[in-house]
Structure formats: structure tokens, C-alpha cells
Design an enzyme around this catalytic site. Structure first.
Site, PDB file in Angstrom:
ATOM      1  N   ASP A   1       0.858  -1.187   0.000  1.00  0.00           N
ATOM      2  CA  ASP A   1       0.000   0.000   0.000  1.00  0.00           C
ATOM      3  C   ASP A   1       0.897   1.242   0.000  1.00  0.00           C
ATOM      4  O   ASP A   1       1.748   1.399   0.874  1.00  0.00           O
ATOM      5  CB  ASP A   1      -0.909  -0.011   1.239  1.00  0.00           C
ATOM      6  CG  ASP A   1      -1.998   1.058   1.185  1.00  0.00           C
ATOM      7  OD1 ASP A   1      -3.137   0.754   1.539  1.00  0.00           O
ATOM      8  OD2 ASP A   1      -1.701   2.207   0.794  1.00  0.00           O
TER       9      ASP A   1
ATOM     10  N   ASP B   1      -3.846   2.320  -5.231  1.00  0.00           N
ATOM     11  CA  ASP B   1      -2.518   2.344  -4.596  1.00  0.00           C
ATOM     12  C   ASP B   1      -2.211   1.101  -3.772  1.00  0.00           C
ATOM     13  O   ASP B   1      -1.318   1.118  -2.952  1.00  0.00           O
ATOM     14  CB  ASP B   1      -2.341   3.622  -3.758  1.00  0.00           C
ATOM     15  CG  ASP B   1      -2.925   3.481  -2.357  1.00  0.00           C
ATOM     16  OD1 ASP B   1      -3.941   2.768  -2.207  1.00  0.00           O
ATOM     17  OD2 ASP B   1      -2.360   4.086  -1.442  1.00  0.00           O
ATOM     18  N   GLU B   2      -2.959   0.023  -3.991  1.00  0.00           N
ATOM     19  CA  GLU B   2      -2.633  -1.188  -3.233  1.00  0.00           C
ATOM     20  C   GLU B   2      -2.778  -2.441  -4.084  1.00  0.00           C
ATOM     21  O   GLU B   2      -3.581  -2.495  -5.012  1.00  0.00           O
ATOM     22  CB  GLU B   2      -3.479  -1.304  -1.959  1.00  0.00           C
ATOM     23  CG  GLU B   2      -4.945  -1.285  -2.239  1.00  0.00           C
ATOM     24  CD  GLU B   2      -5.827  -1.404  -1.005  1.00  0.00           C
ATOM     25  OE1 GLU B   2      -5.447  -2.081  -0.031  1.00  0.00           O
ATOM     26  OE2 GLU B   2      -6.917  -0.843  -1.027  1.00  0.00           O
TER      27      GLU B   2
HETATM   28  P1  TTP Z   1      -5.369   5.104   1.019  1.00  0.00           P
HETATM   29  O1  TTP Z   1      -4.342   4.063   0.725  1.00  0.00           O
HETATM   30  O2  TTP Z   1      -6.503   4.729   1.907  1.00  0.00           O
HETATM   31  O3  TTP Z   1      -4.677   6.378   1.698  1.00  0.00           O
HETATM   32  P2  TTP Z   1      -3.261   7.031   1.410  1.00  0.00           P
HETATM   33  O4  TTP Z   1      -2.463   6.265   0.439  1.00  0.00           O
HETATM   34  O5  TTP Z   1      -3.490   8.478   1.055  1.00  0.00           O
HETATM   35  O6  TTP Z   1      -2.591   7.021   2.844  1.00  0.00           O
HETATM   36  P3  TTP Z   1      -1.956   5.788   3.627  1.00  0.00           P
HETATM   37  O7  TTP Z   1      -0.523   6.155   3.847  1.00  0.00           O
HETATM   38  O8  TTP Z   1      -2.706   5.728   4.911  1.00  0.00           O
HETATM   39  O9  TTP Z   1      -2.127   4.576   2.793  1.00  0.00           O
HETATM   40  O10 TTP Z   1      -6.005   5.662  -0.313  1.00  0.00           O
HETATM   41  C1  TTP Z   1      -5.249   5.810  -1.507  1.00  0.00           C
HETATM   42  C2  TTP Z   1      -5.670   7.060  -2.241  1.00  0.00           C
HETATM   43  O11 TTP Z   1      -7.059   7.036  -2.538  1.00  0.00           O
HETATM   44  C3  TTP Z   1      -5.436   8.327  -1.458  1.00  0.00           C
HETATM   45  O12 TTP Z   1      -4.118   8.845  -1.607  1.00  0.00           O
HETATM   46  C4  TTP Z   1      -6.472   9.253  -2.017  1.00  0.00           C
HETATM   47  C5  TTP Z   1      -7.612   8.348  -2.448  1.00  0.00           C
HETATM   48  N1  TTP Z   1      -8.702   8.417  -1.470  1.00  0.00           N
HETATM   49  C6  TTP Z   1      -9.774   9.298  -1.708  1.00  0.00           C
HETATM   50  O13 TTP Z   1      -9.817   9.968  -2.734  1.00  0.00           O
HETATM   51  N2  TTP Z   1     -10.775   9.384  -0.764  1.00  0.00           N
HETATM   52  C7  TTP Z   1     -10.758   8.659   0.402  1.00  0.00           C
HETATM   53  O14 TTP Z   1     -11.672   8.786   1.233  1.00  0.00           O
HETATM   54  C8  TTP Z   1      -9.657   7.757   0.639  1.00  0.00           C
HETATM   55  C9  TTP Z   1      -9.603   6.941   1.898  1.00  0.00           C
HETATM   56  C10 TTP Z   1      -8.667   7.679  -0.321  1.00  0.00           C
HETATM   57 MG    MG Z   2      -2.223   4.170   0.639  1.00  0.00          MG
END
Ligand code: TTP
Ligand code: MG
Length: 359
Positions: A8, A110-111
Site C-alpha cells: 500500500d 494504490d494497493e
Molecule cells: P489510502 O491508501 O486509503 O490512503 P493514502 O495512500 O493516502 O494514505 P496511507 O498512507 O494511509 O495509505 O487511499 C489511496 C488514495 O485514494 C489516497 O491517496 C487518495 C484516495 N482516497 C480518496 O480519494 N478518498 C478517500 O476517502 C480515501 C480513503 C482515499
Molecule cells: Mg495508501
């Protein structure tokens, strides 16, 4: 025994923006989907870690985030989400993941999950994921958090455990200790509503959840949700990855040192070819195209391919072709040394395909 990894990216949209605008890096940065005519409405997509320290988080209304920023003693950067840009970065990162593992599943932008069972053990799986993290950093400037465990559930929780830039390995023997002190909400798939009901039953941690008999969970949550909770508390979960229609199978490795000596490269190319051929054979496929992937000391990736008239299962031919292609690349680029090298099989004839049950 299965070994599953969950990868992730950290603060993904915000990290992409920091790459594009290095001045913003280090400053609290908030990426928004604006709504309406100006940039006062809408929601936060994500924030970088410095902005999170002030309490800004995904899905927060933009006005609320702006209020927090206005009251802070540091300057914030607000920027509008550029989804095409993130999608392009995401494609390239998923391609790097695909180079590292047999079977992968894109779980979101992103995962990804990766099946590392064929690595043969947790040390080798960890080394592969460290290499992947290094490569994502070198190619894209992004950090990823990775969790490794015997199933999807444990891998997912592990990747979240040490964010950002984490690498958490939880072999079967360590599951109980790893999960015990987590709150039930940290068990992937347990939402706030279930957590509230559990709190009602006096259950806050996974350790406490384990003490609740299965029948009691079933009575309270129904057969399927109750049993799911019972299993999650014990770190039990699926190892199945969503089938991915592979058009190619490749493997790349980083060399101990930059080199252009075929004497050093040959055994590496042979090992990589053997691994790729194992994967082709396991599926019962034949290949028609052999590609050598040459990543030079200048970080550019060059590939050279050869396609045969008819698909074949010949392992030796694959290896010899890959070796010739690497040698040809070096002949053509006398000033380059290789930092990484890889091989790829493609052009599959799947008529001999084995069914899933044969694996
Ligand atoms: P995530 O992997 O949940 O968050 P992240 O990568 O920003 O942070 P983390 O380090 O905790 O993993 O989500 C991936 C992307 O998806 C995030 O960068 C932006 C988008 N996203 C949204 O647009 N709205 C949301 O509510 C969430 C949770 C994510
Ligand atoms: Mg993320």
C-alpha cells in the site's frame, strides 16, 4: 503454505504531488476534490503525514480542513486532485509489483496483493519486498508500506501496522501475538458499527474477541458475520487472489554490483529464466516471445525481444535466447553497465492450460 504480501503506497495522492513539486515536500499538503465553482467546497482525498499530524484526514470536508490550516502555526498547501496523473503513476507501480511476483491482484489505485508462496520462505519473501520498496522509491520517489503473512487478512493488517515506509512480516507462529493487542476495528473488515456492538459486549481488543465463544458471536451477528469475526480474531483468512489475465510473466533482479561481464550475468539470467519457465510450465502454457530487460546504471529500462514462429515449452531455448539478447544489448551499448537484469515470457499459447484445481 501460502505467503501473501499486501502493498500500500503511503499518502498516495499527496506523495505524487510532492514528487511533482519538491518545494511542497515537508510542508503539510492537502489534496482535495473541489466541488462547486470555487475551491471552498468538496472533500479531502488525502493529506501527507505532516498535515495528518494536525488532524486532517481523507473524506474530511474542505472547509473543515481549511479551518484547521488557518489555526495552525505553519503554512499549508492545498491542491486539487489530478486523477489522470495518479493513475499513470499507479500503472507504473503496479507494473513493478507484477515483476516481483507470480500472481498479483490490484486491490485499488494504490494497493496490491502479491502471492509470494513460490519464494519458498519468509526471509526470501521479505527480501523480495524490500527490493520492491527500493525500486518504487528509485523509480517513482514514493514510499510503500508492505505486510507479509500467510493470508490476505494478516498481510493487510501488517501493511498498515508500520506506516509510512513499513515492512512488517508476520509468519504463522507470530499471528497470535501480533493481533492480540490490536483493537477489533483494526481487523480488516470490522466496521465502526460492529466495533460498537462488540464494545457493548465488553470486547475491545482482538485478545478479548478470542475469548468469546463462536456460538455467542453467531447469535449476536448471524451465522456468516459471526463466524467471520471468530476466524478473523485468529488471523484466519483467504489466500486466493483474484485471477489476473496474465499476458506476460517476468522476473527481474538487482545485481550485486553494476556489471557488463557476461560471465557474471549468465548465471543470473539462467536463474531468472528457470523461475519464469517454472511459472509457464505450472500453468501448462507455451511461450513464443522472449524478452530481456536491461536496466542500466542510468536507470533507463531497455528491452529486447525475439518472437518465434510457433509457441514452445523449451526451457533451454528460452534461456539461450534471453542470454543472447542481453549480450546483444551490451554489444550495442559499449558504454553502459547493467544495474538490474530481467527476463520475460509472453505470446502464450494456453491450449494446454491447466485448470485451477491442478495447481
Ligand atoms: P489510502 O491508501 O486509503 O490512503 P493514502 O495512500 O493516502 O494514505 P496511507 O498512507 O494511509 O495509505 O487511499 C489511496 C488514495 O485514494 C489516497 O491517496 C487518495 C484516495 N482516497 C480518496 O480519494 N478518498 C478517500 O476517502 C480515501 C480513503 C482515499
Ligand atoms: Mg495508501
Amino acid at each position: 503454505m501460502a505467503i501473501i504480501a499486501h502493498i500500500d503506497l503511503d499518502a498516495f495522492f499527496a506523495s505524487c504531488e510532492e514528487q511533482r513539486d519538491p518545494d511542497a515536500a515537508g510542508q503539510p499538503l492537502v489534496v482535495c476534490n473541489y466541488a462547486g465553482r470555487d475551491d471552498s467546497g468538496g472533500a479531502v482525498t488525502t493529506a501527507n503525514y505532516p498535515a495528518r499530524e494536525h488532524g486532517i484526514q481523507s473524506a474530511m470536508p474542505v472547509p473543515e480542513a481549511r479551518n484547521i490550516a488557518a489555526e495552525a502555526d505553519v503554512e499549508f498547501v492545498f491542491t486539487e486532485a489530478d486523477h489522470d496523473f495518479y493513475k499513470a503513476v499507479s500503472e507504473r507501480v503496479h507494473a513493478l509489483v507484477a515483476e516481483m511476483a507470480d500472481d498479483i491482484e490490484r486491490a485499488s489505485i494504490d494497493e496490491a496483493y502479491a502471492d509470494l508462496s513460490d519464494r519458498g520462505g519468509y526471509d526470501a519473501a521479505e527480501a523480495a519486498m524490500q527490493e520492491l520498496k527500493d525500486e518504487i522509491k528509485a523509480q517513482e520517489g514514493l514510499t510503500a508500506s508492505v505486510g507479509i503473512g500467510p493470508n490476505r487478512l494478516v498481510a493487510k493488517i501488517a501493511s498498515d501496522h508500520d506506516k509510512p515506509d513499513g515492512l512488517t512480516v508476520v509468519p504463522p507462529g507470530e499471528i497470535d501475538g501480533f493481533l492480540a493487542d490490536l483493537s477489533v476495528e483494526e481487523l480488516h473488515g470490522v466496521g465502526p458499527k460492529t466495533a460498537a456492538e462488540l464494545a457493548d459486549m465488553g470486547v475491545g481488543t482482538v485478545r478479548e474477541l478470542r475469548e468469546v465463544p463462536a456460538q455467542r458471536l453467531v447469535r449476536r451477528f448471524g451465522e456468516s458475520a459471526g463466524m467471520a469475526l471468530y476466524e478473523k480474531a485468529r488471523g484466519e483468512g483467504s489466500t486466493e487472489l483474484e485471477e489476473d489475465e496474465r499476458k506476460q510473466l517476468s522476473r527481474i533482479t538487482t545485481l550485486d554490483r553494476g556489471t557488463r561481464a557476461m560471465r557474471e550475468l549468465r548465471p543470473v539470467v539462467r536463474d531468472l529464466s528457470g523461475e519464469v519457465m517454472d511459472r509457464v510450465e505450472r500453468r501448462g502454457w507455451r511461450y513464443a516471445t522472449v524478452t530481456a530487460l536491461c536496466i542500466t546504471d542510468q536507470h533507463d529500462t531497455r528491452s529486447r525481444s525475439r518472437t518465434f514462429k510457433a509457441a514452445t515449452a523449451d526451457r533451454e531455448r528460452f534461456y539461450r535466447t534471453a542470454e543472447e539478447l542481453v549480450a546483444a544489448f551490451l554489444d550495442e551499448h559499449p558504454d553502459r553497465t547493467l544495474r538490474r537484469v530481467g527476463v520475460r515470457a509472453a505470446g502464450f499459447d494456453r491450449s494446454g492450460q491447466r485448470t485451477l484445481g491442478d495447481f
